[in-house]
Design a protein around this motif. Structure first.
Motif, short mmCIF file in Angstrom:
data_model
loop_
_atom_site.label_atom_id
_atom_site.label_comp_id
_atom_site.label_asym_id
_atom_site.label_seq_id
_atom_site.Cartn_x
_atom_site.Cartn_y
_atom_site.Cartn_z
N GLY A 20 0.81 -1.22 0.00
CA GLY A 20 0.00 0.00 0.00
C GLY A 20 0.84 1.26 0.00
O GLY A 20 0.52 2.23 -0.70
N GLY A 24 0.86 3.79 -2.96
CA GLY A 24 0.47 5.15 -2.58
C GLY A 24 1.48 6.18 -3.03
O GLY A 24 1.11 7.26 -3.50
N PHE A 27 1.02 6.52 -6.70
CA PHE A 27 -0.26 7.18 -6.95
C PHE A 27 -0.18 8.67 -6.65
O PHE A 27 -0.79 9.48 -7.36
CB PHE A 27 -1.35 6.52 -6.10
CG PHE A 27 -2.74 6.92 -6.47
CD1 PHE A 27 -3.28 6.56 -7.67
CD2 PHE A 27 -3.49 7.67 -5.59
CE1 PHE A 27 -4.56 6.93 -8.02
CE2 PHE A 27 -4.77 8.06 -5.92
CZ PHE A 27 -5.31 7.68 -7.13
N SER A 28 0.59 9.05 -5.65
CA SER A 28 0.72 10.48 -5.34
C SER A 28 1.42 11.22 -6.47
O SER A 28 1.12 12.39 -6.73
CB SER A 28 1.45 10.69 -4.02
OG SER A 28 2.81 10.43 -4.16
N LEU A 94 -6.76 13.54 -4.22
CA LEU A 94 -6.43 12.20 -3.77
C LEU A 94 -7.51 11.63 -2.87
O LEU A 94 -7.94 10.48 -3.03
CB LEU A 94 -5.08 12.21 -3.05
CG LEU A 94 -4.57 10.88 -2.52
CD1 LEU A 94 -4.31 9.93 -3.67
CD2 LEU A 94 -3.30 11.08 -1.72
N ALA A 95 -8.00 12.42 -1.93
CA ALA A 95 -9.05 11.96 -1.02
C ALA A 95 -10.33 11.64 -1.80
O ALA A 95 -11.01 10.64 -1.50
CB ALA A 95 -9.33 13.02 0.05
N TRP A 96 -10.66 12.45 -2.79
CA TRP A 96 -11.86 12.21 -3.59
C TRP A 96 -11.73 10.90 -4.39
O TRP A 96 -12.67 10.11 -4.43
CB TRP A 96 -12.12 13.39 -4.53
CG TRP A 96 -13.31 13.19 -5.40
CD1 TRP A 96 -13.33 12.94 -6.73
CD2 TRP A 96 -14.69 13.20 -5.00
NE1 TRP A 96 -14.61 12.81 -7.18
CE2 TRP A 96 -15.47 12.96 -6.14
CE3 TRP A 96 -15.33 13.39 -3.78
CZ2 TRP A 96 -16.86 12.90 -6.10
CZ3 TRP A 96 -16.72 13.33 -3.75
CH2 TRP A 96 -17.46 13.10 -4.89
N ILE A 97 -10.57 10.68 -4.98
CA ILE A 97 -10.36 9.45 -5.75
C ILE A 97 -10.42 8.23 -4.84
O ILE A 97 -11.06 7.22 -5.18
CB ILE A 97 -9.02 9.52 -6.50
CG1 ILE A 97 -9.11 10.56 -7.62
CG2 ILE A 97 -8.63 8.16 -7.09
CD1 ILE A 97 -7.79 10.87 -8.28
N ILE A 98 -9.81 8.31 -3.68
CA ILE A 98 -9.86 7.18 -2.74
C ILE A 98 -11.29 6.95 -2.27
O ILE A 98 -11.75 5.81 -2.16
CB ILE A 98 -8.90 7.42 -1.56
CG1 ILE A 98 -7.47 7.32 -2.06
CG2 ILE A 98 -9.15 6.42 -0.43
CD1 ILE A 98 -6.43 7.70 -1.04
N MET A 101 -13.06 5.13 -4.99
CA MET A 101 -12.61 3.74 -5.07
C MET A 101 -13.25 2.91 -3.96
O MET A 101 -13.75 1.80 -4.21
CB MET A 101 -11.09 3.67 -4.98
CG MET A 101 -10.39 4.16 -6.22
SD MET A 101 -8.59 4.32 -6.07
CE MET A 101 -8.09 2.95 -5.09
N ILE A 102 -13.26 3.43 -2.75
CA ILE A 102 -13.83 2.69 -1.62
C ILE A 102 -15.34 2.52 -1.81
O ILE A 102 -15.90 1.46 -1.53
CB ILE A 102 -13.50 3.38 -0.29
CG1 ILE A 102 -12.01 3.23 0.00
CG2 ILE A 102 -14.33 2.83 0.86
CD1 ILE A 102 -11.52 4.00 1.19
#
Length: 143
Positions: A20, A24, A27-28, A94-98, A101-102
């Motif tokens: 992860g 991560g 991904f960043s 990043l928070a929106w994409i995660i 995904m969740i």
């Protein structure tokens, strides 16, 4: 102690965490590129063209006279609020994409669990009884 360390490292959670962190970090870089190369130019075009948040700063010393952040940092202390704004936009994307995904994973997980429950659950007792009666009537009428 070495055997305990091997057992600790061999646990699935530690390996999952390592994977992860590596993903991560990669991904960043993607999110940073999206912000710097796609989002910020659009924001700049919408707000009058061509500005970049990363060069917004306030000099904290009278010796700072540069117009770019890199040059200003060489001259003295600066309050680089533009870099913070860029980092904040990176974080929000990043928070929106995660989150998306969740949300997708949870939707798939819920549908799979519902399907398992529907497949595993026997029919209600009254339906079973009616099915048995129907089957008995079929066998008697054919005799």
């Amino acid at each position: 102690m070495l055997n305990e360390f091997k057992a600790f490292i061999a646990r699935g959670n530690v390996m999952d965490l390592a994977v992860g962190v590596i993903i991560g970090a990669a991904f960043s870089k993607i999110v940073e590129s999206v912000v710097n190369d796609l989002v910020m130019p659009i924001v700049g075009a919408l707000t009058g063209g061509g500005f970049d948040f990363s060069n917004y700063f306030l000099p904290l010393s009278s010796t700072v006279t540069a117009s770019t952040l890199a040059a200003a940092r060489e001259q003295g202390a600066v309050f680089a609020y533009g870099s913070f704004i860029t980092a904040l936009i990176n974080f929000l994307i990043l928070a929106w994409i995660i989150f998306l995904m969740i949300k997708g994973v949870n939707r798939v997980r819920t549908s799979v669990e519902k399907q398992k429950v529907a497949e595993a659950a026997p029919p209600p007792e009254d339906v079973q009884l009616l099915t048995e009666i129907r089957d008995l009537l079929k066998t008697r009428s054919s005799v």
